[in-house]
Design a protein around this motif. Structure first.
Motif, short mmCIF file in Angstrom:
data_model
loop_
_atom_site.label_atom_id
_atom_site.label_comp_id
_atom_site.label_asym_id
_atom_site.label_seq_id
_atom_site.Cartn_x
_atom_site.Cartn_y
_atom_site.Cartn_z
N LEU A 62 3.11 -1.10 7.25
CA LEU A 62 3.05 -0.49 5.92
C LEU A 62 1.69 -0.73 5.28
O LEU A 62 1.07 0.19 4.74
CB LEU A 62 4.17 -1.05 5.02
CG LEU A 62 4.20 -0.53 3.59
CD1 LEU A 62 4.45 0.97 3.54
CD2 LEU A 62 5.26 -1.28 2.78
N GLN A 63 1.21 -1.94 5.37
CA GLN A 63 -0.10 -2.27 4.80
C GLN A 63 -1.20 -1.42 5.44
O GLN A 63 -2.08 -0.91 4.74
CB GLN A 63 -0.38 -3.76 5.02
CG GLN A 63 -1.45 -4.33 4.16
CD GLN A 63 -1.43 -5.85 4.21
OE1 GLN A 63 -0.94 -6.47 5.16
NE2 GLN A 63 -1.98 -6.46 3.18
N ASN A 64 -1.11 -1.23 6.74
CA ASN A 64 -2.12 -0.43 7.44
C ASN A 64 -2.06 1.05 7.06
O ASN A 64 -3.11 1.67 6.82
CB ASN A 64 -1.96 -0.58 8.96
CG ASN A 64 -2.32 -1.96 9.43
OD1 ASN A 64 -3.07 -2.69 8.79
ND2 ASN A 64 -1.76 -2.35 10.57
N VAL A 65 -0.88 1.64 7.00
CA VAL A 65 -0.79 3.08 6.73
C VAL A 65 -1.12 3.39 5.26
O VAL A 65 -1.66 4.45 4.96
CB VAL A 65 0.55 3.71 7.15
CG1 VAL A 65 0.77 3.57 8.64
CG2 VAL A 65 1.72 3.17 6.37
N VAL A 66 -0.82 2.46 4.37
CA VAL A 66 -1.19 2.67 2.97
C VAL A 66 -2.71 2.61 2.83
O VAL A 66 -3.30 3.39 2.08
CB VAL A 66 -0.48 1.64 2.05
CG1 VAL A 66 -1.08 1.64 0.65
CG2 VAL A 66 1.01 1.93 1.99
N MET A 114 -1.14 1.27 -4.73
CA MET A 114 -1.59 0.20 -3.83
C MET A 114 -1.16 -1.17 -4.35
O MET A 114 -0.71 -2.02 -3.58
CB MET A 114 -3.11 0.24 -3.67
CG MET A 114 -3.64 1.54 -3.09
SD MET A 114 -3.26 1.74 -1.37
CE MET A 114 -4.55 0.76 -0.65
N ASP A 115 -1.29 -1.37 -5.66
CA ASP A 115 -0.87 -2.64 -6.27
C ASP A 115 0.64 -2.85 -6.11
O ASP A 115 1.10 -3.96 -5.82
CB ASP A 115 -1.24 -2.69 -7.75
CG ASP A 115 -2.74 -2.81 -7.97
OD1 ASP A 115 -3.48 -3.13 -7.01
OD2 ASP A 115 -3.18 -2.58 -9.12
N ARG A 116 1.40 -1.78 -6.32
CA ARG A 116 2.85 -1.87 -6.18
C ARG A 116 3.25 -2.18 -4.74
O ARG A 116 4.18 -2.96 -4.50
CB ARG A 116 3.52 -0.59 -6.67
CG ARG A 116 3.45 -0.43 -8.20
CD ARG A 116 3.96 0.91 -8.66
NE ARG A 116 5.38 1.08 -8.34
CZ ARG A 116 5.99 2.27 -8.33
NH1 ARG A 116 5.31 3.38 -8.61
NH2 ARG A 116 7.26 2.36 -8.04
N ILE A 117 2.56 -1.59 -3.79
CA ILE A 117 2.83 -1.88 -2.37
C ILE A 117 2.52 -3.36 -2.09
O ILE A 117 3.29 -4.05 -1.41
CB ILE A 117 2.02 -0.96 -1.43
CG1 ILE A 117 2.56 0.47 -1.48
CG2 ILE A 117 1.99 -1.50 -0.01
CD1 ILE A 117 3.93 0.66 -0.86
#
Length: 139
Positions: A62-66, A114-117
């Motif tokens: 998830l971190q990578n695709v965002v 991005m912050d919410r992720i």
């Protein structure tokens, strides 16, 4: 074994010698989890183990695709997280996953998204810690 579970406490009492283990949870909804698993310690343990094993790779992906603003894959990963955490988490965390899933197509390029992720990932790390703690008190 007698057990009493609530959203913020997990208490186990073993007879005949009475031992009480108390654990506070912020994100793991022990009462909901107990209700949805029918109180079966075996089912709880299996689900917790699977959650702890399969969540870290999902969070990393998830971190990578965002980071590359891939809305389609972000939505798919959020959907997977939503499914895997729905049994365990408090309703507010589940609602945040649903909200992010809905917003992924239109807001993925925003700092707020991005912050919410980032906050979601931190919350899931806490939820995994709480799942590991619960595993230690399930016989």
């Amino acid at each position: 074994m007698n057990s009493n579970k609530s959203a913020s406490r997990f208490v186990i009492v073993n007879a005949p010698k009475v031992e009480v283990a108390v654990q506070d949870y912020r994100l793991l909804d022990a009462a909901k989890f107990n209700r949805l698993t029918g109180g079966s310690d075996h089912i709880k343990a299996e689900l917790l183990k699977a959650f702890v094993e399969f969540t870290p790779p999902l969070l990393g992906e998830l971190q990578n695709v965002v980071a590359i603003h891939d809305a389609f894959r972000t939505e798919r990963l959020l959907h997977k997280l939503k499914s895997s955490t729905s049994l365990l988490c408090v309703d507010s965390l589940y609602a945040e996953i649903v909200s992010l899933e809905d917003a992924s197509a239109t807001q993925i390029n925003t700092t707020e998204f991005m912050d919410r992720i980032g906050m979601l990932i931190v919350s899931h790390e806490t939820l995994m810690e709480e799942a590991r703690a619960m595993l230690h008190v399930i016989p």
